[in-house]
Design a protein around this motif. Structure first.
Motif, PDB file in Angstrom:
ATOM      1  N   GLY A  27       0.849  -1.114   0.102  1.00  5.62           N
ATOM      2  CA  GLY A  27      -0.005   0.039  -0.233  1.00  5.62           C
ATOM      3  C   GLY A  27       0.772   1.149   0.133  1.00  5.62           C
ATOM      4  O   GLY A  27       2.082   1.350  -0.610  1.00  5.62           O
ATOM      5  N   THR A  28       0.301   2.061   0.841  1.00  8.95           N
ATOM      6  CA  THR A  28       1.031   3.459   0.632  1.00  8.95           C
ATOM      7  C   THR A  28       1.320   4.074   2.021  1.00  8.95           C
ATOM      8  O   THR A  28       0.404   3.903   2.787  1.00  8.95           O
ATOM      9  CB  THR A  28       0.272   4.648   0.002  1.00  8.95           C
ATOM     10  N   LEU A  29       2.468   4.785   2.172  1.00 10.99           N
ATOM     11  CA  LEU A  29       2.841   5.555   3.359  1.00 10.99           C
ATOM     12  C   LEU A  29       3.095   6.987   2.837  1.00 10.99           C
ATOM     13  O   LEU A  29       4.049   7.320   2.026  1.00 10.99           O
ATOM     14  CB  LEU A  29       3.954   5.128   3.998  1.00 10.99           C
ATOM     15  N   THR A  33       5.153   3.887  -2.013  1.00 11.02           N
ATOM     16  CA  THR A  33       4.746   2.695  -1.901  1.00 11.02           C
ATOM     17  C   THR A  33       5.433   1.844  -1.024  1.00 11.02           C
ATOM     18  O   THR A  33       6.753   1.763  -1.080  1.00 11.02           O
ATOM     19  CB  THR A  33       5.078   2.176  -3.333  1.00 11.02           C
ATOM     20  N   ILE A  34       4.741   1.065   0.001  1.00  8.93           N
ATOM     21  CA  ILE A  34       5.682   0.268   0.784  1.00  8.93           C
ATOM     22  C   ILE A  34       4.922  -1.167   0.662  1.00  8.93           C
ATOM     23  O   ILE A  34       3.830  -1.390   0.480  1.00  8.93           O
ATOM     24  CB  ILE A  34       5.495   0.985   2.273  1.00  8.93           C
ATOM     25  N   PHE A  35       5.587  -2.175   1.616  1.00  9.49           N
ATOM     26  CA  PHE A  35       5.244  -3.435   1.469  1.00  9.49           C
ATOM     27  C   PHE A  35       5.319  -3.845   2.984  1.00  9.49           C
ATOM     28  O   PHE A  35       6.894  -3.436   3.613  1.00  9.49           O
ATOM     29  CB  PHE A  35       5.936  -4.583   0.440  1.00  9.49           C
ATOM     30  N   ALA A  51       6.784  -6.670  12.988  1.00 10.69           N
ATOM     31  CA  ALA A  51       6.627  -6.477  11.562  1.00 10.69           C
ATOM     32  C   ALA A  51       7.941  -6.005  11.009  1.00 10.69           C
ATOM     33  O   ALA A  51       8.910  -5.502  11.610  1.00 10.69           O
ATOM     34  CB  ALA A  51       5.436  -5.222  11.653  1.00 10.69           C
ATOM     35  N   THR A  52       7.800  -6.148   9.617  1.00  4.72           N
ATOM     36  CA  THR A  52       9.019  -5.646   8.713  1.00  4.72           C
ATOM     37  C   THR A  52       8.384  -4.890   7.664  1.00  4.72           C
ATOM     38  O   THR A  52       7.542  -5.641   7.016  1.00  4.72           O
ATOM     39  CB  THR A  52       9.820  -6.695   8.451  1.00  4.72           C
ATOM     40  N   TYR A  53       8.911  -3.971   7.233  1.00  4.40           N
ATOM     41  CA  TYR A  53       8.355  -3.370   5.995  1.00  4.40           C
ATOM     42  C   TYR A  53       9.559  -2.597   5.385  1.00  4.40           C
ATOM     43  O   TYR A  53      10.621  -2.502   5.564  1.00  4.40           O
ATOM     44  CB  TYR A  53       7.624  -2.086   6.297  1.00  4.40           C
ATOM     45  N   PHE A  54       9.438  -2.560   3.955  1.00  9.33           N
ATOM     46  CA  PHE A  54      10.532  -1.802   3.276  1.00  9.33           C
ATOM     47  C   PHE A  54       9.459  -0.976   2.107  1.00  9.33           C
ATOM     48  O   PHE A  54       8.523  -1.097   1.636  1.00  9.33           O
ATOM     49  CB  PHE A  54      11.361  -2.965   2.420  1.00  9.33           C
ATOM     50  N   TYR A  55      10.412   0.108   1.674  1.00 13.70           N
ATOM     51  CA  TYR A  55       9.927   0.856   0.566  1.00 13.70           C
ATOM     52  C   TYR A  55      10.239   0.447  -0.852  1.00 13.70           C
ATOM     53  O   TYR A  55      11.321  -0.082  -0.969  1.00 13.70           O
ATOM     54  CB  TYR A  55      10.542   2.419   0.687  1.00 13.70           C
ATOM     55  N   LYS A  56       9.457   0.470  -1.604  1.00 13.27           N
ATOM     56  CA  LYS A  56       9.421   0.114  -3.079  1.00 13.27           C
ATOM     57  C   LYS A  56      11.032   0.354  -3.697  1.00 13.27           C
ATOM     58  O   LYS A  56      11.619   0.034  -4.400  1.00 13.27           O
ATOM     59  CB  LYS A  56       8.383   0.334  -4.077  1.00 13.27           C
ATOM     60  N   ASN A  57      11.085   1.853  -3.433  1.00  9.32           N
ATOM     61  CA  ASN A  57      12.296   2.433  -4.045  1.00  9.32           C
ATOM     62  C   ASN A  57      13.501   2.237  -3.375  1.00  9.32           C
ATOM     63  O   ASN A  57      14.686   2.357  -3.874  1.00  9.32           O
ATOM     64  CB  ASN A  57      12.081   4.035  -3.870  1.00  9.32           C
ATOM     65  N   GLU A 114      -3.113  -3.087   2.018  1.00  8.00           N
ATOM     66  CA  GLU A 114      -4.033  -4.383   1.673  1.00  8.00           C
ATOM     67  C   GLU A 114      -3.217  -5.440   1.572  1.00  8.00           C
ATOM     68  O   GLU A 114      -2.231  -5.349   1.156  1.00  8.00           O
ATOM     69  CB  GLU A 114      -5.135  -3.815   0.550  1.00  8.00           C
ATOM     70  N   PRO A 115      -3.971  -6.791   1.493  1.00  8.19           N
ATOM     71  CA  PRO A 115      -3.218  -8.017   1.073  1.00  8.19           C
ATOM     72  C   PRO A 115      -2.591  -7.642  -0.207  1.00  8.19           C
ATOM     73  O   PRO A 115      -3.108  -7.324  -1.270  1.00  8.19           O
ATOM     74  CB  PRO A 115      -4.246  -9.141   1.225  1.00  8.19           C
TER      75      PRO A 115
END
Length: 371
Positions: A27-29, A33-35, A51-57, A114-115
């Motif tokens: 989705g978006t932050l 775009t993040i996952f 949790a773990t997240y990363f930016y698309k870029n 979202e999923p």
């Protein structure tokens, strides 16, 4: 080592039993775009959350600690020291997560997750554990760029780097046949992808990843018309209690693309097996009863190992350390490095065994001479 694998099996089994839910989200932050992977564990009336997240870029993991305020309200934060540098307040509604992200100065950005639709990220890349499924997403955004060209035995190798992190590796180039390049380069690319994903996943709770947590060094050590041998050495510090290091030897058949393990090359007994995944008992029995003792005998005849008087000194006479020795196929022979317990890792030195000393132990199924 067998106990180690048993421990891992029990560990993952326990996690599977206790684990309540894993969410894979995209989705978006703000405008980015993040996952994100959200893991909720329940055991003995206790709930833990991370949790773990990363930016698309950037594709670099950021590890978050979490708190579940109730069944639908999630709080995540990155706390490298005593100060929280960013935090998420998210509310789950159906399968979606909505809320806000804040930095250390309370700057606020909207978050909607979202999923993940994994149909958008299909590939032939094999993912070993479920919690690495977002590797499929990262794989889609990897970008490799040619960096340099080197020569080895009058053959040309081209080296590529990856845009998002400190990861480089080679492919076959000029002076190799088109058949060789078509067959082998996809294998080399897969190794490069795996090493790159490991680098991008190397994250610490103490600092933001710069994509340099794993320092790698690849050396080409053998090449003839049939075989390509190289070694990948790595030092990694991904936020655990202790940094670690290790190396892996590769020997690839240029004619058929087969990757040979050391048990495919040498057989100290007819019971030899390199099939540790499907027949670990037989593999372990061979390594315990034949491989370690014979390898130690051969290397001792060259190096004249003696049992040290001081327990703190490196004891190369202990067969236990040779059961799962690392190996490296070179022009002069095969180098073996014993595997010590963590506190004695400085003892891990490589010892060369010339091909002449190994010829009579060549695995009958290995189709080439040891030379």
């Amino acid at each position: 080592m067998k106990k180690y694998f048993l421990y891992l099996f029990l560990l993952y089994s326990t996690i599977a039993i206790c684990q309540s839910k894993i969410y894979y989200l995209e989705g978006t932050l703000g405008k980015s775009t993040i996952f994100m992977t959200v893991q909720v564990y329940k055991s003995d009336n206790e709930t833990s959350l991370n949790a773990t997240y990363f930016y698309k870029n950037s594709l670099k993991d950021i590890k978050l600690e979490g708190k579940l305020n109730d069944s639908n309200n999630f709080t995540f934060y990155f706390k490298p020291g005593d100060n929280i540098t960013e935090k998420f307040y998210l509310k789950k509604s159906g399968n979606n997560f909505d809320g806000f992200w804040y930095d250390s100065k309370d700057k606020q950005l909207a978050v909607h997750l979202e999923p993940v639709n994994f149909d958008n990220y299909k590939s032939n890349l094999k993912i070993r554990f479920d919690d690495e499924r977002l590797n499929l997403v990262k794989y889609k955004f990897l970008k490799f760029k040619k960096q340099k060209t080197t020569l080895y035995n009058n053959k040309e190798f081209v080296w590529y780097s990856e845009k998002h992190c400190d990861s480089d590796f080679f492919r076959l180039e000029n002076n190799f046949s088109e058949k060789n390049k078509t067959l082998i380069n996809p294998i080399l690319e897969k190794i490069h992808i795996e090493n790159t994903l490991a680098q991008l996943n190397c994250a610490s709770s103490f600092e933001y990843s710069q994509g340099k947590g794993i320092e790698g060094n690849t050396t080409i050590n053998f090449l003839n018309n049939d075989l390509l041998g190289f070694q990948v050495s790595m030092f990694w510090d991904c936020g655990g209690a202790h940094p670690d290091f290790g190396s892996s030897g590769y020997l690839i058949d240029l004619n058929y693309g087969k990757q040979y393990g050391i048990d495919d090359i040498l057989a100290f007994d007819k019971s030899v097996t390199g099939d540790s995944e499907n027949n670990f008992d037989a593999f372990s029995k061979y390594r315990n009863n034949y491989f370690a003792s014979k390898l130690l005998e051969i290397i001792t005849s060259i190096e004249q190992f003696k049992k040290p008087d001081n327990d703190d000194d490196c004891d190369y006479t202990n067969a236990e350390y040779w059961k799962f020795a690392a190996w490296n196929y070179t022009e002069k022979g095969i180098e073996f490095t014993p595997s010590f317990y963590r506190a004695a890792r400085n003892c891990e030195e490589s010892f060369l065994v010339p091909f002449e000393r190994l010829k009579k132990y060549k695995n009958p199924k290995f189709p080439y001479e040891l030379k």
